[in-house]
Write an enzyme that holds these catalytic residues in place. Structure first.
Site, PDB file in Angstrom:
ATOM      1  N   GLU A 124       0.823  -1.165  -0.058  1.00 45.86           N
ATOM      2  CA  GLU A 124       0.129   0.056  -0.047  1.00 45.86           C
ATOM      3  C   GLU A 124       0.735   1.250   0.033  1.00 45.86           C
ATOM      4  O   GLU A 124       1.862   1.207   0.726  1.00 45.86           O
ATOM      5  CB  GLU A 124      -0.863  -0.126   1.122  1.00 45.86           C
ATOM      6  CG  GLU A 124      -1.791   1.275   1.290  1.00 45.86           C
ATOM      7  CD  GLU A 124      -2.882   1.350   2.299  1.00 45.86           C
ATOM      8  OE1 GLU A 124      -2.755   0.440   3.418  1.00 45.86           O
ATOM      9  OE2 GLU A 124      -3.428   2.272   2.107  1.00 45.86           O
ATOM     10  N   GLY A 264       2.943   2.531  10.925  1.00 50.79           N
ATOM     11  CA  GLY A 264       2.762   1.737  12.042  1.00 50.79           C
ATOM     12  C   GLY A 264       2.626   0.284  11.823  1.00 50.79           C
ATOM     13  O   GLY A 264       3.344  -0.613  12.181  1.00 50.79           O
ATOM     14  N   ALA A 265       1.772  -0.018  10.945  1.00 46.27           N
ATOM     15  CA  ALA A 265       1.577  -1.359  10.414  1.00 46.27           C
ATOM     16  C   ALA A 265       0.531  -1.636   9.004  1.00 46.27           C
ATOM     17  O   ALA A 265       0.100  -0.454   8.656  1.00 46.27           O
ATOM     18  CB  ALA A 265       0.792  -2.022  11.709  1.00 46.27           C
ATOM     19  N   GLU A 301      -5.682  -2.978  12.529  1.00 49.40           N
ATOM     20  CA  GLU A 301      -5.213  -3.798  11.467  1.00 49.40           C
ATOM     21  C   GLU A 301      -6.019  -4.832  11.500  1.00 49.40           C
ATOM     22  O   GLU A 301      -6.573  -5.340  10.273  1.00 49.40           O
ATOM     23  CB  GLU A 301      -3.670  -4.380  11.456  1.00 49.40           C
ATOM     24  CG  GLU A 301      -2.644  -3.241  11.711  1.00 49.40           C
ATOM     25  CD  GLU A 301      -2.798  -2.202  10.761  1.00 49.40           C
ATOM     26  OE1 GLU A 301      -3.439  -2.072   9.600  1.00 49.40           O
ATOM     27  OE2 GLU A 301      -2.534  -0.915  11.268  1.00 49.40           O
ATOM     28  N   HIS A 304      -9.410  -3.861   9.943  1.00 46.95           N
ATOM     29  CA  HIS A 304      -9.514  -3.832   8.241  1.00 46.95           C
ATOM     30  C   HIS A 304      -9.926  -5.037   7.755  1.00 46.95           C
ATOM     31  O   HIS A 304     -10.263  -4.846   6.539  1.00 46.95           O
ATOM     32  CB  HIS A 304      -8.052  -3.525   7.909  1.00 46.95           C
ATOM     33  CG  HIS A 304      -7.620  -1.929   7.973  1.00 46.95           C
ATOM     34  ND1 HIS A 304      -8.629  -1.129   7.446  1.00 46.95           N
ATOM     35  CD2 HIS A 304      -6.558  -1.227   8.431  1.00 46.95           C
ATOM     36  CE1 HIS A 304      -7.944   0.066   7.419  1.00 46.95           C
ATOM     37  NE2 HIS A 304      -6.767   0.207   7.921  1.00 46.95           N
ATOM     38  N   GLU A 323      -9.894   4.196   6.178  1.00 44.98           N
ATOM     39  CA  GLU A 323      -9.056   4.497   7.208  1.00 44.98           C
ATOM     40  C   GLU A 323     -10.000   5.365   8.257  1.00 44.98           C
ATOM     41  O   GLU A 323      -9.843   4.900   9.513  1.00 44.98           O
ATOM     42  CB  GLU A 323      -7.938   5.281   6.754  1.00 44.98           C
ATOM     43  CG  GLU A 323      -6.949   4.443   5.909  1.00 44.98           C
ATOM     44  CD  GLU A 323      -6.426   3.225   6.727  1.00 44.98           C
ATOM     45  OE1 GLU A 323      -6.416   3.088   7.857  1.00 44.98           O
ATOM     46  OE2 GLU A 323      -5.742   2.564   5.922  1.00 44.98           O
TER      47      GLU A 323
END
Ligand code: TRP
Ligand code: ZN
Length: 876
Positions: A124, A264-265, A301, A304, A323
Site C-alpha cells: 500500500e 505503524g502497520a 489492522e 481492516h 481508514e
C-alpha cells in the site's frame, strides 16, 4: 525528468482489463530476486475490443513476456518509465512475465525490501508495481497463489497471504512454500515475508465455530515481547464479533514484526506486517502509552479485515472510506477496554493540536481529496482522524442501532467489492431514513469550521437564546465554503443548582443532554422553560471537529470545570481556563512586563488535588497544562519563546503554591505491585508522574530526590522513562548525564528502547539540544535508513519547539539537510519529516524567511514526487 502531474478524482474510469487470478513465484536473492507472474486477464465487458492493456511497473528489469504461452516480440509491447503497454490483446488471456528486482537496494521500503536480513513487502498504496507489472489499483481484485523460494538456512520461514498448501525441498539448499488466498483482493494487500523468524502461537474460535490459528512472528530475541499483542488481538477479534457481528474468515492469522517500516502497520490479508514498535512490548522496555498504542494498532489492522479488505476502496481518493471507519472502530474498541473519558481526551487533544494545524496549513485537503500527485502524501491526520470524527458524527446522528444496521448493509451489499464513500453514507442514510446529503460536504470541504456562539438568558421569561454562526476559513484551492451540517451536543448547566437543566427547544423536550443541528450559516436556538441562569456546555465530548468560540468568563469556566456533567467538557473547561491565563502571560512576556499568576487557576488546581478522584487517569489529564504546540495553535502569530516561558511560569507557580499537594499525590500513588497495563494502574502512574513533573519543574531537592529514586528503582519503563525525562530536561547536567549514560549502556542492545533514549535527549529545553542531535547522528545505534530512528532523533527534535525554532535558523538547516538526504533514500519519510518547515506562515518574519530559505534549498534538488508535491504546496 518531467514535472510530476496530478491525478484527478473526476478522471476515474473503471479498468479496461481485470485480473481474476494471479500466480506469483518469487526466487529470492538480495541483489537479483526473480518474480514470475501469471495473470488471468479478462477485458471488462463494457469496454471496446482493441483497448490496449496497460500495466503499472517501476524499477523492474523485464526478462520475459508472453501471452497465452507465446513470447512477445519487441515490437509487440512498449516499456515506459511508468509501466508496460501491450497494444493488442485478446478478450481473455494469460499474461506471463518475469522480472528482476533488488530488495537489498530498496531503501524506500516500498515493494519488496530487506530489513535486518529478512525479506518483507509493503504494497500500500502503490508498492506492488515495484514487484511486478500489474494493474496496481484497488478496484482490480484477484485471488492469489504465491510460491516463495528461499535459502533453507537463511530463510527457513516463507510466508504469504492465505493458507500454506504445499512445501518442499529444492536443489542447492533451497526450499519453497506455496500459499493460496481464496479471497479476491487488490494487490495493495499482497504480502510476503521470508527470514529466520520465530513464532508465538495461540488460537481463537470464532462465534461461528471456526478454529483460527494465531501467530506472531519475530526475531528470536523478541520472543518475550509478544504477550500483549496476542492478548490484544484476541480481544479485538471478540469485540468485532460482539459489536459489529464480523468474524474472521481464514484459518490462519499472522502478524510479523519488522524493524524497518515506514508507518505503524499494514493490514495485508491474513499476514499483517507491523513496525516492531507497534507490536513488541515488555514492562521493562515499553511505557503504558506504548502498551496502549500496540493494543490500538493490533485492533486497527485486524478490523481492516472487514473495513478495508472484504470491502475495499474503489480508488485512492476514497482512502478515508477504510481508514476513517477503521480508526473510529479502533477508537471505540480502546474506549471499551480502557478509561473511555481519558481515551477521548487523548484523541481530541492530539486532534486539535495536529489535525487542526494540518487543516490550517498549505497541505490542507478534504477528507476525500479531489486530486493528488503522490498518494503516499495522503496518509494524513485529515484522512485518518478527521475521517474518524466524521464517522463518529454519523454514528451519533443516526444512533447506534441504525448505524449498526447501516454497517451490516454495507458489508453485505459490497462484500468483495471496491466502493466509494457515497456507498458507505448511502447505507447509513437508508438504515436510518435520514437525509445525509448536506452531511456529505464534510468529506469534500477542507479546513476546520469555526463556530462563534453567543447566549443570552431572559430572566423574565425563562428563555435562553443561543446563536451559532459557522464559517470555514479558505484553504488552498477552496476559497469559498458552504455551511456544513454540524451536530452540537449540549447541556445548560444551572448556575444555582450546578445541574443540567431540562432542554425544551421549539416545544420539544430534548432531555438534559441534547443535540442541536446547525445547518445554516447562522441559526438561533431558543430554549424555553429555563428555570435558572445557565452556563452552556457546548459540543460535549467533542461532538464535531470544529473550533467553538464562546465568550466564557473565567468564573464560567471554573464553574464548568467542577459542575459539567460531561467529563470531557469538564476537562476542556480547565484547558480553556488555563489558556486564558496563558494568554495574559504570553502578552506580559512579550511586553517585558512582570508575570502574575491568575489565582483562579491555582484555586482550580487546589480543588482538583484535594478531591478524591474517581478516575485517576482523568485527574492526571486535568492537571496537565495545554502543550506548547496546542497553545501555539490558539495564537494568531506563534511566539515560541513567549509560549515556552509562559507555560513554564504557570507550571512553576502551581508547583510552588501546591507543592505539598503534589507531594501527597505522588506518595499516595506509588505502588509496588507487579506491572500490568490495566486502567487502574495506568491511572495511578499517570497521576504520580504528573505530580512529579510539577515537583521537578521547581527543581527542589525533594523533587530531584524522588525522580532519582524512581529512575534507580527501575520498576517499569513507564516510571523509568518519566523520571529519566524529568532529569534530562532539568537544568542539572550533573543529574542528566549519568542517568542517560546508565540507561544508554543498559539498553544498547534494544533498538526500541534506544529510540526512546534518542528522543528524550533531543527534546530537552536546554540550548544544547541541536548539538546533541548532530552528535547522536553518528551514534552506532542511529541509522538514516531506519524510519523509527529518524523519527526518534530528527522528528523528535523538530517537535522541540524552542530549539527547533532557534533564532539562528540552525534547527531548520539541520532538518533540511536530513530531508535532502532522505529524498534519495526514502521519499515517503522525507515528505513527512519536512512538515514542520511547511508551517512557516505561523511565525515571525525572521523565522519565516529562514524556513522559506530552507524550503527553497530543498526545491533546488532533484526531488521525488513525494517531496515535490509538498514543497510546491508549501511555497505556493
Ligand atoms: N493501511 C495502513 C494502516 O493504516 C497504513 C499504511 C499505508 C502503511 N501505507 C503504508 C503502512 C505504507 C506502512 C507503509 O493500517
Ligand atoms: Zn488503517
Amino acid at each position: 525528468m518531467s514535472e510530476p502531474q496530478p491525478i484527478y478524482l473526476s478522471d476515474y474510469r473503471p479498468p479496461a482489463y481485470r485480473v481474476t487470478h494471479t500466480e506469483l513465484t518469487f526466487d529470492l536473492d538480495p541483489a537479483a530476486t526473480r518474480v514470475k507472474a501469471r495473470l488471468h486477464v479478462e477485458r471488462h465487458p463494457d469496454r471496446e475490443a482493441g483497448a490496449p492493456l496497460e500495466l503499472d511497473g517501476e524499477q523492474l528489469a523485464l526478462k520475459a513476456i508472453a501471452i497465452d504461452g507465446q513470447p512477445l516480440g519487441e515490437d509487440e509491447y512498449a516499456l515506459t518509465e511508468r509501466g508496460l503497454r501491450v497494444e493488442r490483446v485478446p478478450a481473455r488471456f494469460l499474461l506471463d512475465t518475469e522480472v528482476e528486482i533488488a530488495p537489498e537496494d530498496n531503501t524506500a521500503l516500498e515493494g519488496l525490501y530487506q530489513s535486518n536480513g529478512m525479506y518483507c513487502t509493503q504494497c500500500e498504496a502503490e508498492g506492488f508495481r515495484r514487484i511486478t507489472f500489474y494493474p496496481d489499483r484497488p478496484d482490480v481484485m484477484a485471488t492469489f497463489s504465491t510460491t516463495v523460494i528461499g535459502d533453507a538456512g537463511r530463510e527457513p520461514v516463507l510466508l504469504s497471504n492465505g493458507n500454506p498448501v504445499e512445501r518442499g525441498e529444492l536443489p542447492g539448499g533451497r526450499h519453497f512454500v506455496t500459499w493460496e488466498d481464496p479471497h479476491p483482493k487488490p494487490c495493495y494487500l499482497f504480502a510476503l515475508v521470508a527470514g529466520d523468524l520465530k513464532k508465538v502461537e495461540d488460537g481463537f474460535t470464532t462465534a461461528g465455530g471456526r478454529d483460527v490459528t494465531l501467530q506472531i512472528w519475530v526475531e528470536e530475541e523478541n520472543l518475550g515481547k509478544t504477550d500483549h499483542a496476542m492478548a490484544s488481538l484476541k480481544r479485538a477479534m471478540r469485540w468485532d464479533e460482539e459489536t459489529y457481528g464480523r468474524e474472521y474468515d481464514l484459518d490462519l492469522f499472522m502478524i510479523v514484526a519488522v524493524n524497518d517500516f515506514n508507518m505503524g502497520a499494514m493490514e495485508n490479508k491474513g499476514l499483517n506486517i507491523f513496525n516492531s514498535a507497534a507490536v513488541l512490548t515488555h514492562p521493562d522496555t515499553a511505557t503504558d502509552a506504548a502498551f496502549q498504542r500496540v493494543e490500538g494498532i493490533v485492533a486497527h489492522e485486524y478490523f481492516h479485515n472487514w473495513s478495508g479488505n472484504r470491502v475495499t476502496c474503489r480508488d485512492w481518493f476514497q482512502l478515508s472510506l477504510k481508514e476513517g471507519f477503521t480508526v473510529f472502530r479502533d477508537q471505540c474498541f480502546s474506549a471499551d477496554t480502557n478509561s473511555a473519558p481519558v481515551k477521548r481526551i487523548e484523541e481530541v487533544s492530539f486532534f486539535r493540536t495536529a489535525q487542526f494545524a494540518e487543516d490550517a496549513g498549505p497541505t490542507a485537503h478534504p477528507v476525500r481529496p479531489d486530486h493528488y500527485i503522490e498518494i503516499g502524501n495522503f496518509y494524513t491526520l485529515t484522512i485518518y482522524e478527521k475521517g474518524a470524527e466524521i464517522v463518529r458524527m454519523l454514528r451519533n446522528l443516526v444512533g447506534w442501532d441504525a448505524f449498526r444496521r447501516g454497517s451490516d448493509r454495507y458489508f453485505e451489499r459490497f462484500d468483495g467489492q471496491a466502493v466509494t464513500i457515497e456507498d458507505f453514507v448511502a447505507c447509513m442514510a437508508e438504515a436510518s431514513g435520514r437525509d445525509l446529503s448536506q452531511f456529505l460536504r464534510w468529506y469534500d470541504q477542507a479546513g476546520t469550521p469555526e463556530i462563534d456562539a453567543h447566549g443570552e438568558y431572559d430572566y423574565a421569561n425563562g428563555v435562553y437564546r443561543l446563536v451559532l454562526r459557522q464559517r470555514t476559513p479558505a484553504t488552498p484551492g477552496q476559497p469559498d465554503k458552504r455551511p456544513l451540517h454540524i451536530p452540537i451536543r449540549l447541556g445548560l448547566v444551572g448556575t444555582k443548582t450546578g445541574r443540567d437543566l431540562p432542554l425544551t427547544l421549539d416545544g420539544e423536550a430534548l432531555g438534559t443532554d441534547g443535540v442541536i443541528h446547525l445547518h445554516e450559516e447562522e441559526q438561533e436556538f431558543v430554549f424555553t422553560e429555563v428555570a435558572e441562569a445557565p452556563v452552556p456546555s457546548l459540543a460535549r465530548n467533542f461532538s464535531a471537529p470544529v473550533k467553538l468560540h464562546f465568550p466564557y468568563s473565567r468564573e464560567d469556566l471554573a464553574f464548568l470545570q467542577t459542575h459539567d456533567s460531561d467529563g470531557f467538557n469538564r476537562w476542556d473547561a480547565g484547558q480553556r481556563l488555563a489558556l486564558l491565563a496563558l494568554d495574559d502571560l504570553i502578552a506580559a512576556h512579550r511586553n517585558g512586563v512582570e508575570k502574575v499568576m491568575d489565582g483562579r487557576v491555582v484555586e482550580a488546581f487546589r480543588a482538583l488535588l484535594a478531591a478524591e478522584p474517581d478516575d485517576k487517569a482523568v485527574l492526571a489529564e486535568m492537571l496537565t497544562l495545554p502543550s506548547e504546540a496546542y497553545i501555539a495553535e490558539q495564537q494568531p502569530l506563534v511566539d515560541v519563546d513567549a509560549i515556552h516561558a509562559a507555560r513554564q511560569f504557570v507550571k512553576q507557580s502551581l508547583a510552588l503554591a501546591l507543592r505539598d499537594d503534589f507531594l501527597r499525590v505522588y506518595e499516595a500513588n506509588r505502588r509496588e505491585a507487579p506491572y500490568a497495563p490495566e486502567p487502574e494502574q495506568i491511572g495511578e502512574r499517570s497521576l504520580k508522574n504528573v505530580a512529579l513533573s510539577y515537583l521537578m519543574s521547581i527543581e527542589d531537592e525533594e523533587g530531584i530526590e524522588l525522580a532519582r529514586r524512581q529512575f534507580e528503582a527501575d520498576h517499569n519503563m513507564t516510571d523509568v522513562r518519566a523520571a529519566l525525562t524529568l532529569l534530562v530536561h532539568s537544568s542539572r547536567d550533573d543529574l542528566a548525564d549519568p542517568a542517560l549514560r546508565a540507561f544508554g549502556e543498559k539498553w544498547a542492545h534494544d533498538p526500541l528502547v534506544m529510540d526512546q533514549w534518542f528522543s528524550i535527549q533531543v527534546s530537552r529545553p536546554q540550548s544544547d539540544a541541536l548539538e546533541r542531535v548532530k552528535f547522536l547522528m553518528d551514534h552506532p545505534a542511529f541509522s538514516l535508513t531506519n524510519p523509527n530512528k529518524v523519527r526518534a532523533l530528527i522528528g523528535a527534535f523538530a517537535q522541540n519547539r524552542i530549539n527547533f525554532h532557534r533564532a539562528d535558523g540552525e534547527g531548520y538547516r539541520l532538518l533540511a539537510d536530513v530531508v535532502i538526504e532522505l529524498n534519495r533514500l526514502n521519499p515517503e519519510i522525507a515528505a513527512r519529516l519536512v512538515t514542520p518547515l511547511t508551517r512557516w506562515q505561523r511565525f515571525d518574519e525572521t523565522r519565516q524567511d529562514l524556513m522559506k530559505g530552507e524550503l527553497e534549498r530543498i526545491r533546488g534538488e532533484a526531488l521525488s514526487p513525494n517531496l515535490y508535491e509538498v514543497i510546491e504546496k508549501a511555497l505556493a
